[in-house]
Design a protein around this motif. Structure first.
Motif, mmCIF file in Angstrom:
data_model
loop_
_atom_site.group_PDB
_atom_site.id
_atom_site.type_symbol
_atom_site.label_atom_id
_atom_site.label_comp_id
_atom_site.label_asym_id
_atom_site.label_seq_id
_atom_site.Cartn_x
_atom_site.Cartn_y
_atom_site.Cartn_z
ATOM 1 N N CYS A 7 0.859 -1.185 0.000
ATOM 2 C CA CYS A 7 0.000 0.000 0.000
ATOM 3 C C CYS A 7 0.892 1.230 0.000
ATOM 4 O O CYS A 7 2.109 1.136 0.109
ATOM 5 N N ALA A 8 0.253 2.382 -0.095
ATOM 6 C CA ALA A 8 0.970 3.648 0.071
ATOM 7 C C ALA A 8 0.951 4.004 1.549
ATOM 8 O O ALA A 8 -0.030 3.736 2.246
ATOM 9 N N LEU A 9 2.025 4.592 2.020
ATOM 10 C CA LEU A 9 2.089 5.034 3.411
ATOM 11 C C LEU A 9 0.932 5.980 3.713
ATOM 12 O O LEU A 9 0.317 5.916 4.779
ATOM 13 N N SER A 10 0.600 6.828 2.755
ATOM 14 C CA SER A 10 -0.486 7.795 2.943
ATOM 15 C C SER A 10 -1.858 7.132 3.048
ATOM 16 O O SER A 10 -2.814 7.760 3.477
ATOM 17 N N GLU A 11 -1.980 5.859 2.682
ATOM 18 C CA GLU A 11 -3.254 5.131 2.788
ATOM 19 C C GLU A 11 -3.491 4.580 4.191
ATOM 20 O O GLU A 11 -4.616 4.199 4.522
ATOM 21 N N GLU A 13 -4.104 4.587 8.107
ATOM 22 C CA GLU A 13 -4.624 5.453 9.150
ATOM 23 C C GLU A 13 -3.914 5.117 10.451
ATOM 24 O O GLU A 13 -3.753 3.945 10.789
ATOM 25 N N GLN A 14 -3.487 6.132 11.168
ATOM 26 C CA GLN A 14 -2.785 5.924 12.426
ATOM 27 C C GLN A 14 -3.656 5.134 13.402
ATOM 28 O O GLN A 14 -4.857 5.390 13.529
ATOM 29 N N LEU A 31 0.085 1.443 11.240
ATOM 30 C CA LEU A 31 0.870 2.653 11.441
ATOM 31 C C LEU A 31 0.610 3.079 12.880
ATOM 32 O O LEU A 31 -0.508 3.485 13.225
ATOM 33 N N GLY A 35 4.488 6.730 14.362
ATOM 34 C CA GLY A 35 4.789 6.832 12.939
ATOM 35 C C GLY A 35 5.501 5.619 12.361
ATOM 36 O O GLY A 35 5.926 5.653 11.213
ATOM 37 N N ASP A 96 6.709 6.776 -0.710
ATOM 38 C CA ASP A 96 5.381 6.599 -0.122
ATOM 39 C C ASP A 96 4.929 5.140 -0.184
ATOM 40 O O ASP A 96 3.796 4.826 0.173
ATOM 41 N N ASP A 97 5.810 4.244 -0.620
ATOM 42 C CA ASP A 97 5.447 2.835 -0.755
ATOM 43 C C ASP A 97 5.825 2.036 0.493
ATOM 44 O O ASP A 97 6.935 2.172 1.020
#
Length: 109
Positions: A7-11, A13-14, A31, A35, A96-97
């Motif tokens: 997935c992308a890191l930006s996908e 949710e903390q 995540l 972080g 971002d991967d």
């Protein structure tokens, strides 16, 4: 085998787990609040249910069905009823991967 983009890191949710399957291996990807991205085996060793449906609390992922909490860093259960650890996979971040190799696990001791 080699690392696979999951997935992308930006996908992510903390403090929420995401269930993925890499080469037939189910994983829960988290995540955490610091972080850091973790990937552990998605199947609870007590009840054979998905850990990704559970609850993230700090550096643990709690099984929704029976309440066993597993360490995201070691895979060890921190309370009963589970007593067997889940595998912990090495996570690599490239840009971002988020990449994981299902053949490469971290020691659980």
């Amino acid at each position: 085998m080699s690392a696979t983009r999951i997935c992308a890191l930006s996908e992510l949710e903390q403090d929420t787990a995401l269930r993925v399957e890499v080469e037939g291996v189910p994983m829960a990807v988290v995540l955490d609040g610091n972080g850091e991205v973790h990937a552990i085996g998605d199947t609870c060793t007590h009840g054979e249910v998905s850990l990704a449906e559970g609850f993230v609390d700090g550096d643990t992922l709690e099984c929704w069905a029976h309440g066993s909490a597993f360490s995201l860093t070691t895979g060890h259960p921190l309370n009963l009823p589970a007593y067997e650890p889940v595998p912990v996979y090495v996570v690599t971040i490239e840009g971002d991967d988020v990449l994981v190799d299902p053949a490469v696990t971290r020691p659980t001791n």
